[in-house]
Motif scaffolding. Structure first.
Motif, mmCIF file in Angstrom:
data_model
loop_
_atom_site.group_PDB
_atom_site.id
_atom_site.type_symbol
_atom_site.label_atom_id
_atom_site.label_comp_id
_atom_site.label_asym_id
_atom_site.label_seq_id
_atom_site.Cartn_x
_atom_site.Cartn_y
_atom_site.Cartn_z
ATOM 1 N N ALA A 69 1.164 -1.513 0.318
ATOM 2 C CA ALA A 69 -0.224 0.144 -0.210
ATOM 3 C C ALA A 69 0.768 1.161 -0.068
ATOM 4 O O ALA A 69 0.972 2.267 -0.305
ATOM 5 N N MET A 70 1.961 1.397 0.500
ATOM 6 C CA MET A 70 3.179 2.200 0.601
ATOM 7 C C MET A 70 3.579 2.607 -0.935
ATOM 8 O O MET A 70 4.040 3.479 -1.013
ATOM 9 N N MET A 71 4.188 1.312 -1.038
ATOM 10 C CA MET A 71 5.295 1.237 -2.288
ATOM 11 C C MET A 71 5.129 1.274 -3.342
ATOM 12 O O MET A 71 5.189 1.770 -4.207
ATOM 13 N N ILE A 72 3.114 0.966 -3.586
ATOM 14 C CA ILE A 72 2.847 1.509 -4.762
ATOM 15 C C ILE A 72 2.973 2.822 -5.148
ATOM 16 O O ILE A 72 2.992 2.915 -5.944
ATOM 17 N N PRO A 73 2.066 4.182 -4.387
ATOM 18 C CA PRO A 73 2.466 5.048 -4.995
ATOM 19 C C PRO A 73 3.800 5.224 -5.108
ATOM 20 O O PRO A 73 3.827 6.481 -5.643
ATOM 21 N N HIS A 74 4.502 5.562 -4.135
ATOM 22 C CA HIS A 74 5.847 5.032 -4.138
ATOM 23 C C HIS A 74 6.572 4.916 -5.570
ATOM 24 O O HIS A 74 7.186 5.899 -6.635
ATOM 25 N N HIS A 75 6.430 4.116 -6.007
ATOM 26 C CA HIS A 75 6.778 3.644 -7.416
ATOM 27 C C HIS A 75 5.395 4.700 -8.892
ATOM 28 O O HIS A 75 5.964 5.052 -9.145
ATOM 29 N N GLN A 76 4.463 5.235 -8.224
ATOM 30 C CA GLN A 76 3.768 5.497 -9.057
ATOM 31 C C GLN A 76 4.505 7.319 -9.722
ATOM 32 O O GLN A 76 4.622 7.466 -10.443
ATOM 33 N N GLY A 77 4.832 7.288 -7.819
ATOM 34 C CA GLY A 77 5.671 9.021 -7.543
ATOM 35 C C GLY A 77 6.652 8.617 -9.065
ATOM 36 O O GLY A 77 6.783 9.856 -9.554
ATOM 37 N N ALA A 78 7.212 7.505 -8.973
ATOM 38 C CA ALA A 78 8.528 7.310 -9.768
ATOM 39 C C ALA A 78 8.111 7.941 -11.171
ATOM 40 O O ALA A 78 8.902 8.203 -12.013
#
Length: 157
Positions: A69-78
């Motif tokens: 749940a935290m990593m998916i938006p982190h990757h989307q930000g990249a």
């Protein structure tokens, strides 16, 4: 395991893309550079704000779900930051790196969804289709779409 993992290398590459895009923007005419740099900065600020807000989750008690749940938006930000490089950047090497970041981050997002038994979003056109180094603002799909992806994973940089 080496001190520089593939994931760390991608993080370093993303930072290089952002920094180099700002430097590259300074190499064009002053007025144009200001507007390009301002547009690039605004897009990156918006991507960072969306990413940080989406990463603020209420812990569920399931470490795996919370991690995803935290990593998916982190990757989307990249992905969104790399899209801004493709919109405004001029350095072809950095633009290729940005394209690789988009593909790799999409693959990792898909892998996390699959690991949790979640469905993948429907396929959409690649976010880089129609982008050029001409500094025009081509429209992209909604920033949270994930184009169809090839699930081959490479461990080499």
């Amino acid at each position: 395991m080496s001190a520089t993992t593939p994931r760390r290398k991608r993080g370093i590459a993303l930072a290089a893309v952002v920094g180099a895009a700002l430097v590259a923007a300074a190499g064009v005419l002053p007025a144009a550079a200001d507007s390009i740099a301002a547009a690039f900065a605004a897009e990156n600020d918006a991507a960072m704000n969306r990413m940080m807000a989406a990463m603020e989750i209420k812990p569920s008690g399931d470490v795996d779900r919370d991690f995803a749940a935290m990593m998916i938006p982190h990757h989307q930000g990249a992905i969104e930051m790399a899209q801004a490089e493709l919109r405004y950047g001029r350095n072809e090497q950095l633009r290729r790196i940005a394209q690789e970041i988009i593909v790799e981050q999409q693959q990792e997002i898909a892998a996390m969804h699959l690991a949790l038994g979640q469905p993948l979003p429907p396929s959409a056109p690649a976010p880089t289709q129609g982008l050029s180094a001409t500094h025009t603002t081509n429209s992209l799909p909604h920033p949270h779409t994930m184009p169809g992806m090839h699930m081959e994973h490479r461990d080499t940089p």
